[in-house]
Design an enzyme around this catalytic site. Structure first.
Site, PDB file in Angstrom:
ATOM      1  N   CYS A  75       6.327  -8.692  -9.999  1.00 24.34           N
ATOM      2  CA  CYS A  75       7.624  -8.073  -9.729  1.00 24.34           C
ATOM      3  C   CYS A  75       8.626  -9.082  -9.171  1.00 24.34           C
ATOM      4  O   CYS A  75       9.839  -8.881  -9.264  1.00 24.34           O
ATOM      5  CB  CYS A  75       7.463  -6.901  -8.764  1.00 24.34           C
ATOM      6  SG  CYS A  75       6.739  -7.356  -7.174  1.00 24.34           S
TER       7      CYS A  75
ATOM      8  N   GLY B   6       9.019  11.674   5.731  1.00 20.94           N
ATOM      9  CA  GLY B   6       9.126  10.997   4.443  1.00 20.94           C
ATOM     10  C   GLY B   6       7.732  10.748   3.892  1.00 20.94           C
ATOM     11  O   GLY B   6       6.765  10.603   4.652  1.00 20.94           O
ATOM     12  N   ALA B   7       7.610  10.709   2.558  1.00 17.73           N
ATOM     13  CA  ALA B   7       6.297  10.516   1.934  1.00 17.73           C
ATOM     14  C   ALA B   7       6.337   9.424   0.868  1.00 17.73           C
ATOM     15  O   ALA B   7       5.522   9.416  -0.046  1.00 17.73           O
ATOM     16  CB  ALA B   7       5.812  11.830   1.317  1.00 17.73           C
TER      17      ALA B   7
END
Length: 473
Positions: A50, A189-190
Protein backbone atom coordinates in the site's frame (compact mmCIF):
# COMPACT_ATOMS: atom_id res chain seq x y z
CA UNK A 1 25.91 -6.93 -14.95
CA UNK A 2 24.17 -4.13 -13.07
CA UNK A 3 21.28 -3.68 -10.65
CA UNK A 4 18.45 -1.18 -10.92
CA UNK A 5 15.29 -0.30 -8.99
CA UNK A 6 12.45 1.81 -10.35
CA UNK A 7 9.57 2.67 -8.06
CA UNK A 8 7.38 5.08 -6.16
CA UNK A 9 6.45 5.25 -2.48
CA UNK A 10 4.59 7.30 0.11
CA UNK A 11 7.26 10.02 -0.11
CA UNK A 12 7.05 10.53 -3.86
CA UNK A 13 3.37 9.87 -4.58
CA UNK A 14 0.06 10.41 -2.72
CA UNK A 15 -2.20 7.43 -2.10
CA UNK A 16 -4.46 8.21 -5.08
CA UNK A 17 -1.38 7.81 -7.33
CA UNK A 18 0.09 4.79 -5.50
CA UNK A 19 -3.13 2.83 -5.86
CA UNK A 20 -2.97 3.27 -9.64
CA UNK A 21 0.39 1.49 -9.68
CA UNK A 22 -0.47 -1.35 -7.30
CA UNK A 23 -0.11 -4.90 -8.67
CA UNK A 24 -3.04 -7.16 -7.78
CA UNK A 25 -1.90 -10.28 -5.93
CA UNK A 26 -3.43 -12.65 -8.48
CA UNK A 27 -1.75 -10.80 -11.38
CA UNK A 28 1.81 -10.95 -10.05
CA UNK A 29 2.84 -14.23 -11.75
CA UNK A 30 1.91 -12.87 -15.17
CA UNK A 31 3.43 -9.47 -14.30
CA UNK A 32 6.73 -11.19 -13.48
CA UNK A 33 6.66 -13.20 -16.69
CA UNK A 34 6.13 -10.08 -18.77
CA UNK A 35 8.82 -8.24 -16.84
CA UNK A 36 11.28 -11.10 -17.44
CA UNK A 37 10.54 -10.86 -21.15
CA UNK A 38 11.47 -7.16 -21.15
CA UNK A 39 14.68 -6.37 -23.03
CA UNK A 40 17.97 -6.45 -21.03
CA UNK A 41 16.37 -7.79 -17.81
CA UNK A 42 18.11 -10.91 -16.46
CA UNK A 43 16.53 -11.17 -12.98
CA UNK A 44 13.61 -9.33 -11.37
CA UNK A 45 11.51 -8.93 -8.22
CA UNK A 46 8.31 -6.88 -7.83
CA UNK A 47 7.52 -5.43 -4.39
CA UNK A 48 3.97 -4.03 -4.25
CA UNK A 49 2.39 -2.78 -1.00
CA UNK A 50 0.00 0.00 0.00
CA UNK A 51 2.96 2.33 0.56
CA UNK A 52 5.26 1.38 -2.34
CA UNK A 53 5.59 -0.28 -5.72
CA UNK A 54 9.17 -1.14 -6.67
CA UNK A 55 10.69 -3.13 -9.52
CA UNK A 56 14.15 -4.55 -8.82
CA UNK A 57 16.11 -5.89 -11.77
CA UNK A 58 19.50 -7.29 -12.72
CA UNK A 59 20.26 -5.95 -16.19
CA UNK A 60 22.97 -6.59 -18.76
CA UNK A 61 23.52 -2.86 -19.22
CA UNK A 62 22.34 0.32 -17.54
CA UNK A 63 21.83 2.36 -20.70
CA UNK A 64 18.13 2.43 -21.64
CA UNK A 65 17.05 -0.03 -18.90
CA UNK A 66 15.18 2.66 -16.98
CA UNK A 67 13.36 3.43 -20.22
CA UNK A 68 12.47 -0.25 -20.76
CA UNK A 69 11.06 -0.60 -17.23
CA UNK A 70 9.01 2.58 -17.54
CA UNK A 71 7.68 1.24 -20.84
CA UNK A 72 6.72 -1.96 -19.06
CA UNK A 73 4.82 0.02 -16.40
CA UNK A 74 3.12 2.02 -19.13
CA UNK A 75 1.94 -1.16 -20.86
CA UNK A 76 0.89 -2.99 -17.71
CA UNK A 77 -1.08 -0.18 -16.06
CA UNK A 78 -2.16 1.65 -19.22
CA UNK A 79 -0.77 4.92 -17.86
CA UNK A 80 1.26 7.28 -20.11
CA UNK A 81 4.87 7.71 -18.97
CA UNK A 82 4.40 11.49 -18.93
CA UNK A 83 1.92 10.97 -16.09
CA UNK A 84 4.29 8.87 -13.98
CA UNK A 85 7.58 10.74 -14.47
CA UNK A 86 7.05 13.10 -11.51
CA UNK A 87 6.48 10.22 -9.08
CA UNK A 88 9.08 7.59 -10.01
CA UNK A 89 12.59 7.28 -8.59
CA UNK A 90 15.43 5.16 -9.93
CA UNK A 91 18.62 3.89 -8.27
CA UNK A 92 21.51 2.04 -9.91
CA UNK A 93 24.03 -0.49 -8.56
CA UNK A 94 25.16 0.14 -4.94
CA UNK A 95 22.34 2.61 -4.09
CA UNK A 96 19.94 -0.22 -5.03
CA UNK A 97 21.49 -2.47 -2.39
CA UNK A 98 21.49 0.25 0.27
CA UNK A 99 17.86 1.10 -0.50
CA UNK A 100 16.74 -2.54 -0.24
CA UNK A 101 18.58 -2.98 3.06
CA UNK A 102 16.87 0.12 4.49
CA UNK A 103 13.49 -1.14 3.28
CA UNK A 104 13.80 -4.55 4.96
CA UNK A 105 15.06 -2.95 8.19
CA UNK A 106 12.06 -0.60 8.31
CA UNK A 107 14.14 2.57 7.90
CA UNK A 108 12.37 3.56 4.68
CA UNK A 109 8.86 3.01 6.04
CA UNK A 110 6.21 5.62 6.83
CA UNK A 111 6.39 4.37 10.42
CA UNK A 112 10.10 3.91 11.07
CA UNK A 113 10.99 0.46 12.36
CA UNK A 114 7.76 -1.31 11.34
CA UNK A 115 8.16 -5.01 10.60
CA UNK A 116 5.40 -5.69 8.08
CA UNK A 117 7.53 -4.65 5.11
CA UNK A 118 10.12 -7.32 5.97
CA UNK A 119 7.57 -10.07 5.40
CA UNK A 120 6.29 -8.35 2.27
CA UNK A 121 9.75 -8.20 0.70
CA UNK A 122 10.42 -11.82 1.66
CA UNK A 123 7.14 -12.92 0.06
CA UNK A 124 7.94 -10.92 -3.09
CA UNK A 125 11.33 -12.61 -3.34
CA UNK A 126 9.91 -16.11 -2.86
CA UNK A 127 7.23 -15.41 -5.47
CA UNK A 128 9.90 -14.36 -7.95
CA UNK A 129 11.81 -17.55 -7.24
CA UNK A 130 8.69 -19.60 -7.87
CA UNK A 131 8.39 -17.88 -11.25
CA UNK A 132 12.11 -18.54 -11.89
CA UNK A 133 12.71 -14.80 -12.15
CA UNK A 134 15.77 -14.70 -9.86
CA UNK A 135 19.27 -16.09 -10.17
CA UNK A 136 22.74 -15.75 -8.70
CA UNK A 137 22.62 -12.03 -7.87
CA UNK A 138 19.15 -11.65 -6.37
CA UNK A 139 19.22 -15.01 -4.60
CA UNK A 140 22.18 -13.68 -2.67
CA UNK A 141 21.02 -10.06 -2.30
CA UNK A 142 17.46 -10.70 -1.11
CA UNK A 143 18.51 -13.46 1.25
CA UNK A 144 21.04 -11.07 2.77
CA UNK A 145 18.47 -8.25 2.96
CA UNK A 146 15.86 -10.41 4.73
CA UNK A 147 18.45 -11.80 7.14
CA UNK A 148 19.66 -8.26 7.91
CA UNK A 149 16.08 -7.09 8.57
CA UNK A 150 15.53 -9.91 11.05
CA UNK A 151 18.85 -9.18 12.74
CA UNK A 152 18.12 -5.43 12.95
CA UNK A 153 14.89 -6.06 14.87
CA UNK A 154 16.41 -8.80 17.03
CA UNK A 155 19.55 -6.89 18.04
CA UNK A 156 18.11 -3.39 18.49
CA UNK A 157 15.07 -1.91 20.25
CA UNK A 158 13.69 -0.20 17.14
CA UNK A 159 10.37 -2.04 17.45
CA UNK A 160 9.99 -1.73 21.20
CA UNK A 161 8.54 1.80 21.22
CA UNK A 162 5.21 1.71 19.34
CA UNK A 163 4.39 4.91 17.48
CA UNK A 164 0.75 4.53 16.41
CA UNK A 165 -1.88 6.96 17.67
CA UNK A 166 -3.97 4.06 18.98
CA UNK A 167 -1.02 2.84 21.02
CA UNK A 168 -0.38 6.37 22.31
CA UNK A 169 -3.99 6.59 23.52
CA UNK A 170 -3.60 3.38 25.51
CA UNK A 171 -0.19 4.46 26.78
CA UNK A 172 -1.74 7.72 28.04
CA UNK A 173 -4.43 5.77 29.89
CA UNK A 174 -1.78 3.54 31.44
CA UNK A 175 0.15 6.57 32.65
CA UNK A 176 -3.03 7.86 34.31
CA UNK A 177 -4.10 4.62 35.98
CA UNK A 178 -0.91 2.56 36.09
CA UNK A 179 -2.83 -0.41 34.68
CA UNK A 180 -6.21 -1.26 33.17
CA UNK A 181 -7.17 -4.16 35.40
CA UNK A 182 -10.53 -3.50 37.11
CA UNK A 183 -11.03 -0.42 34.90
CA UNK A 184 -13.92 -0.18 32.44
CA UNK A 185 -12.98 1.18 29.02
CA UNK A 186 -15.48 2.29 26.39
CA UNK A 187 -14.47 2.37 22.72
CA UNK A 188 -16.69 4.53 20.51
CA UNK A 189 -16.44 3.38 16.89
CA UNK A 190 -15.79 -0.03 15.29
CA UNK A 191 -13.32 0.81 12.54
CA UNK A 192 -9.68 -0.15 12.06
CA UNK A 193 -8.39 2.39 14.58
CA UNK A 194 -10.81 1.16 17.22
CA UNK A 195 -9.75 -2.42 16.58
CA UNK A 196 -6.07 -1.54 16.96
CA UNK A 197 -6.87 0.34 20.17
CA UNK A 198 -8.70 -2.68 21.56
CA UNK A 199 -5.75 -4.92 20.72
CA UNK A 200 -3.41 -2.59 22.63
CA UNK A 201 -5.83 -2.49 25.55
CA UNK A 202 -6.11 -6.27 25.83
CA UNK A 203 -2.33 -6.45 25.57
CA UNK A 204 -2.17 -4.20 28.64
CA UNK A 205 -4.52 -6.41 30.64
CA UNK A 206 -7.84 -4.62 30.05
CA UNK A 207 -10.71 -7.10 30.45
CA UNK A 208 -13.78 -4.86 30.88
CA UNK A 209 -14.37 -3.46 27.40
CA UNK A 210 -17.46 -1.81 25.94
CA UNK A 211 -17.82 -1.22 22.18
CA UNK A 212 -20.27 1.44 20.94
CA UNK A 213 -21.11 1.97 17.28
CA UNK A 214 -23.98 3.36 15.22
CA UNK A 215 -24.23 0.02 13.40
CA UNK A 216 -24.89 -2.51 16.16
CA UNK A 217 -23.83 -5.49 14.04
CA UNK A 218 -20.32 -4.05 13.67
CA UNK A 219 -20.12 -3.33 17.38
CA UNK A 220 -21.15 -6.91 18.17
CA UNK A 221 -18.68 -8.41 15.70
CA UNK A 222 -15.75 -6.40 17.08
CA UNK A 223 -16.77 -6.95 20.71
CA UNK A 224 -16.99 -10.69 20.17
CA UNK A 225 -13.49 -10.86 18.69
CA UNK A 226 -12.06 -8.77 21.51
CA UNK A 227 -14.07 -10.42 24.29
CA UNK A 228 -15.91 -7.22 25.05
CA UNK A 229 -19.55 -6.14 25.25
CA UNK A 230 -21.42 -4.34 22.49
CA UNK A 231 -23.54 -1.33 23.52
CA UNK A 232 -26.17 0.35 21.29
CA UNK A 233 -25.46 4.00 20.52
CA UNK A 234 -28.68 5.10 22.24
CA UNK A 235 -27.49 3.47 25.50
CA UNK A 236 -24.03 5.00 25.38
CA UNK A 237 -24.63 7.78 27.92
CA UNK A 238 -26.24 5.41 30.40
CA UNK A 239 -23.33 2.94 30.10
CA UNK A 240 -20.85 5.78 30.46
CA UNK A 241 -21.88 6.28 34.09
CA UNK A 242 -19.82 3.21 35.01
CA UNK A 243 -16.89 3.85 32.65
CA UNK A 244 -13.39 5.01 33.63
CA UNK A 245 -11.97 5.74 30.18
CA UNK A 246 -13.64 6.68 26.89
CA UNK A 247 -11.60 6.40 23.68
CA UNK A 248 -13.41 7.67 20.60
CA UNK A 249 -12.51 7.01 16.95
CA UNK A 250 -15.36 7.30 14.46
CA UNK A 251 -15.66 8.73 10.97
CA UNK A 252 -18.35 11.22 12.00
CA UNK A 253 -18.21 14.71 10.52
CA UNK A 254 -19.91 16.11 13.67
CA UNK A 255 -19.22 15.77 17.38
CA UNK A 256 -20.34 12.41 18.75
CA UNK A 257 -20.43 13.78 22.32
CA UNK A 258 -20.93 17.36 23.46
CA UNK A 259 -20.55 19.23 26.75
CA UNK A 260 -24.22 19.06 27.81
CA UNK A 261 -24.33 15.28 27.47
CA UNK A 262 -21.22 14.77 29.58
CA UNK A 263 -22.55 17.16 32.23
CA UNK A 264 -25.62 14.94 32.62
CA UNK A 265 -23.42 11.83 32.85
CA UNK A 266 -21.21 13.38 35.55
CA UNK A 267 -24.12 14.27 37.84
CA UNK A 268 -24.54 10.56 38.66
CA UNK A 269 -20.83 9.73 39.01
CA UNK A 270 -20.38 11.42 42.42
CA UNK A 271 -17.18 13.25 41.45
CA UNK A 272 -15.56 10.09 40.08
CA UNK A 273 -13.18 11.30 37.31
CA UNK A 274 -13.75 10.44 33.66
CA UNK A 275 -10.86 10.34 31.21
CA UNK A 276 -11.76 10.91 27.56
CA UNK A 277 -9.34 10.44 24.68
CA UNK A 278 -10.27 11.61 21.18
CA UNK A 279 -8.19 10.00 18.41
CA UNK A 280 -10.50 10.90 15.54
CA UNK A 281 -9.86 13.42 12.76
CA UNK A 282 -12.10 15.40 12.57
CA UNK A 283 -12.65 15.30 16.33
CA UNK A 284 -15.44 13.26 17.89
CA UNK A 285 -15.49 15.04 21.27
CA UNK A 286 -16.51 18.66 21.73
CA UNK A 287 -13.49 20.59 23.14
CA UNK A 288 -15.91 22.30 25.57
CA UNK A 289 -16.15 18.94 27.40
CA UNK A 290 -12.81 19.76 29.04
CA UNK A 291 -14.59 22.45 31.08
CA UNK A 292 -16.80 19.89 32.83
CA UNK A 293 -15.48 19.28 36.40
CA UNK A 294 -13.63 15.96 36.89
CA UNK A 295 -13.50 15.31 33.15
CA UNK A 296 -10.05 15.08 31.60
CA UNK A 297 -10.11 15.40 27.80
CA UNK A 298 -7.18 14.65 25.50
CA UNK A 299 -7.13 14.91 21.70
CA UNK A 300 -4.78 13.67 18.99
CA UNK A 301 -2.43 16.64 19.43
CA UNK A 302 -1.90 15.68 23.07
CA UNK A 303 -0.93 12.18 21.93
CA UNK A 304 1.70 13.45 19.52
CA UNK A 305 4.16 14.04 22.36
CA UNK A 306 4.04 10.34 23.23
CA UNK A 307 4.37 9.39 19.55
CA UNK A 308 7.26 11.78 19.01
CA UNK A 309 9.06 10.55 22.13
CA UNK A 310 8.88 6.98 20.88
CA UNK A 311 9.91 8.04 17.38
CA UNK A 312 13.00 9.67 18.84
CA UNK A 313 13.85 6.41 20.58
CA UNK A 314 13.43 4.57 17.28
CA UNK A 315 15.66 7.08 15.52
CA UNK A 316 18.40 6.36 18.06
CA UNK A 317 18.12 2.66 17.26
CA UNK A 318 18.13 3.47 13.54
CA UNK A 319 21.68 4.79 13.90
CA UNK A 320 22.78 1.32 15.08
CA UNK A 321 21.00 -0.29 12.14
CA UNK A 322 22.66 2.08 9.67
CA UNK A 323 26.02 0.81 10.96
CA UNK A 324 24.83 -2.77 10.31
CA UNK A 325 23.81 -1.74 6.80
CA UNK A 326 27.27 -0.33 6.07
CA UNK A 327 28.83 -3.65 7.10
CA UNK A 328 26.41 -5.63 4.93
CA UNK A 329 27.01 -3.29 1.99
CA UNK A 330 30.74 -3.93 2.19
CA UNK A 331 30.13 -7.68 2.43
CA UNK A 332 27.85 -7.81 -0.62
CA UNK A 333 30.09 -5.49 -2.61
CA UNK A 334 33.07 -7.78 -2.00
CA UNK A 335 31.03 -10.85 -2.97
CA UNK A 336 29.75 -9.17 -6.12
CA UNK A 337 33.21 -8.09 -7.23
CA UNK A 338 34.55 -11.62 -6.76
CA UNK A 339 31.76 -13.29 -8.76
CA UNK A 340 33.98 -13.72 -11.82
CA UNK A 341 37.02 -15.07 -9.96
CA UNK A 342 35.70 -18.59 -9.35
CA UNK A 343 35.77 -19.85 -12.95
CA UNK A 344 39.18 -18.23 -13.59
CA UNK A 345 40.81 -19.83 -10.54
CA UNK A 346 39.21 -23.17 -11.27
CA UNK A 347 40.44 -23.01 -14.87
CA UNK A 348 43.97 -22.26 -13.67
CA UNK A 349 43.89 -25.16 -11.21
CA UNK A 350 42.57 -27.56 -13.84
CA UNK A 351 45.26 -26.47 -16.32
CA UNK A 352 47.98 -26.92 -13.68
CA UNK A 353 46.62 -30.38 -12.79
CA UNK A 354 46.61 -31.38 -16.46
CA UNK A 355 50.24 -30.24 -16.85
CA UNK A 356 51.25 -32.09 -13.69
CA UNK A 357 49.52 -35.28 -14.80
CA UNK A 358 51.10 -35.20 -18.27
CA UNK A 359 54.54 -34.48 -16.79
CA UNK A 360 54.27 -37.40 -14.34
CA UNK A 361 53.09 -39.74 -17.12
CA UNK A 362 56.11 -38.82 -19.25
CA UNK A 363 58.41 -39.17 -16.24
CA UNK A 364 57.12 -42.66 -15.47
CA UNK A 365 57.76 -43.71 -19.09
CA UNK A 366 61.38 -42.53 -18.91
CA UNK A 367 62.19 -43.73 -15.34
CA UNK A 368 60.89 -47.26 -15.57
CA UNK A 369 62.99 -48.53 -12.66
CA UNK A 370 61.20 -46.35 -10.03
CA UNK A 371 59.24 -48.33 -7.49
CA UNK A 372 55.76 -47.31 -6.29
CA UNK A 373 57.00 -45.53 -3.16
CA UNK A 374 59.56 -43.45 -5.09
CA UNK A 375 56.97 -42.49 -7.71
CA UNK A 376 54.60 -41.45 -4.94
CA UNK A 377 57.25 -39.22 -3.33
CA UNK A 378 58.07 -37.55 -6.65
CA UNK A 379 54.38 -37.01 -7.41
CA UNK A 380 53.80 -35.47 -3.97
CA UNK A 381 56.83 -33.15 -4.18
CA UNK A 382 56.07 -31.91 -7.68
CA UNK A 383 52.41 -31.33 -6.73
CA UNK A 384 53.55 -29.31 -3.72
CA UNK A 385 55.87 -27.21 -5.91
CA UNK A 386 53.04 -26.53 -8.32
CA UNK A 387 50.62 -25.50 -5.53
CA UNK A 388 53.19 -23.17 -3.97
CA UNK A 389 53.81 -21.54 -7.33
CA UNK A 390 50.09 -20.91 -7.84
CA UNK A 391 49.27 -19.79 -4.31
CA UNK A 392 50.44 -16.17 -4.59
CA UNK A 393 48.97 -15.53 -8.08
CA UNK A 394 45.60 -16.89 -6.88
CA UNK A 395 45.61 -14.77 -3.72
CA UNK A 396 46.70 -11.73 -5.69
CA UNK A 397 44.04 -12.07 -8.39
CA UNK A 398 41.36 -12.39 -5.67
CA UNK A 399 42.55 -9.13 -4.12
CA UNK A 400 42.78 -7.31 -7.44
CA UNK A 401 39.38 -8.53 -8.59
CA UNK A 402 37.81 -6.77 -5.59
CA UNK A 403 39.43 -3.46 -6.48
CA UNK A 404 38.56 -0.88 -9.09
CA UNK A 405 38.85 -2.20 -12.66
CA UNK A 406 38.69 -5.74 -11.32
CA UNK A 407 37.12 -6.96 -14.60
CA UNK A 408 40.17 -5.75 -16.54
CA UNK A 409 42.48 -7.51 -14.08
CA UNK A 410 40.60 -10.79 -14.51
CA UNK A 411 40.71 -10.44 -18.29
CA UNK A 412 44.46 -9.82 -18.21
CA UNK A 413 45.03 -12.76 -15.82
CA UNK A 414 42.97 -15.03 -18.07
CA UNK A 415 44.95 -13.92 -21.12
CA UNK A 416 48.38 -14.31 -19.47
CA UNK A 417 47.68 -17.92 -18.47
CA UNK A 418 45.79 -18.72 -21.71
CA UNK A 419 42.61 -19.74 -19.85
CA UNK A 420 40.00 -18.28 -22.20
CA UNK A 421 38.67 -21.58 -23.53
CA UNK A 422 38.56 -23.25 -20.12
CA UNK A 423 36.76 -20.33 -18.48
CA UNK A 424 34.20 -20.24 -21.29
CA UNK A 425 33.56 -23.99 -20.91
CA UNK A 426 33.10 -23.68 -17.13
CA UNK A 427 30.63 -20.82 -17.52
CA UNK A 428 28.68 -22.77 -20.11
CA UNK A 429 28.56 -25.82 -17.86
CA UNK A 430 27.46 -23.67 -14.91
CA UNK A 431 24.70 -22.07 -16.99
CA UNK A 432 23.51 -25.51 -18.14
CA UNK A 433 23.34 -26.82 -14.57
CA UNK A 434 21.51 -23.70 -13.42
CA UNK A 435 18.97 -24.14 -16.19
CA UNK A 436 18.42 -27.77 -15.18
CA UNK A 437 17.81 -26.74 -11.58
CA UNK A 438 15.30 -24.10 -12.62
CA UNK A 439 13.40 -26.58 -14.75
CA UNK A 440 13.31 -29.00 -11.84
CA UNK A 441 11.73 -26.29 -9.72
CA UNK A 442 14.28 -26.53 -6.91
CA UNK A 443 14.55 -22.76 -6.65
CA UNK A 444 10.85 -22.51 -5.76
CA UNK A 445 11.30 -24.32 -2.46
CA UNK A 446 11.79 -22.05 0.52
CA UNK A 447 14.21 -24.35 2.31
CA UNK A 448 16.47 -24.27 -0.74
CA UNK A 449 16.21 -20.50 -0.93
CA UNK A 450 18.03 -20.16 2.36
CA UNK A 451 19.98 -23.40 2.75
CA UNK A 452 21.15 -24.14 -0.76
CA UNK A 453 19.47 -27.58 -0.89
CA UNK A 454 20.17 -29.53 -4.06
CA UNK A 455 21.91 -26.48 -5.46
CA UNK A 456 24.75 -27.10 -3.01
CA UNK A 457 25.03 -30.72 -4.16
CA UNK A 458 25.04 -29.90 -7.87
CA UNK A 459 27.29 -26.85 -7.57
CA UNK A 460 29.95 -28.93 -5.81
CA UNK A 461 30.66 -30.50 -9.19
CA UNK A 462 32.06 -27.17 -10.31
CA UNK A 463 33.72 -26.41 -6.96
CA UNK A 464 31.56 -23.27 -6.67
CA UNK A 465 29.63 -22.05 -3.60
CA UNK A 466 25.86 -22.57 -3.69
CA UNK A 467 24.18 -19.62 -5.39
CA UNK A 468 27.20 -18.84 -7.59
CA UNK A 469 26.44 -21.23 -10.42
CA UNK A 470 26.54 -18.40 -12.95
CA UNK A 471 29.60 -16.72 -11.46
CA UNK A 472 31.22 -14.34 -13.87
CA UNK A 473 28.57 -14.71 -16.56
Amino acid sequence: MHMIVVGLNYRTAPVEIREKFAFAEQDLPEALRQLQATKSILECVIVSTCNRTEIYAVVDRLYMCGYYIRSYLERWFGIPREYMKDYLYMYEDQPVIEHLFKVTCGLDSMVIGETQILGQVRDAFLRSQEEKATGTIFNRLFKQAVTLGKRAHAETAIGENPVSVSYAAVELGKRIFGHFRSKTVMIVGAGKMSELTLKHLTGQGADRLLVVNRTMAKAEELAERMRGTAVPMEQMLEAMKQVDVVISSTGSADYVLVKQQIQRVMTSRKSRPLFMIDIAVPRDLDPEISKVPNVYLYDIDDLQLIVETNLNERRKEAVKIEAMIREELASFDQWFKLLGVGPVIQALQEKANDIHRETMDNLMLKLTDLDEREAKVIRKLTKSMMNQMMRDPILRVKELAGERHGDQTLALFTDLFALEARVADLKAEAAKLQDELKKAGDAAKEDHVFSGGKLQERSSKLKLPAGEMLAGS
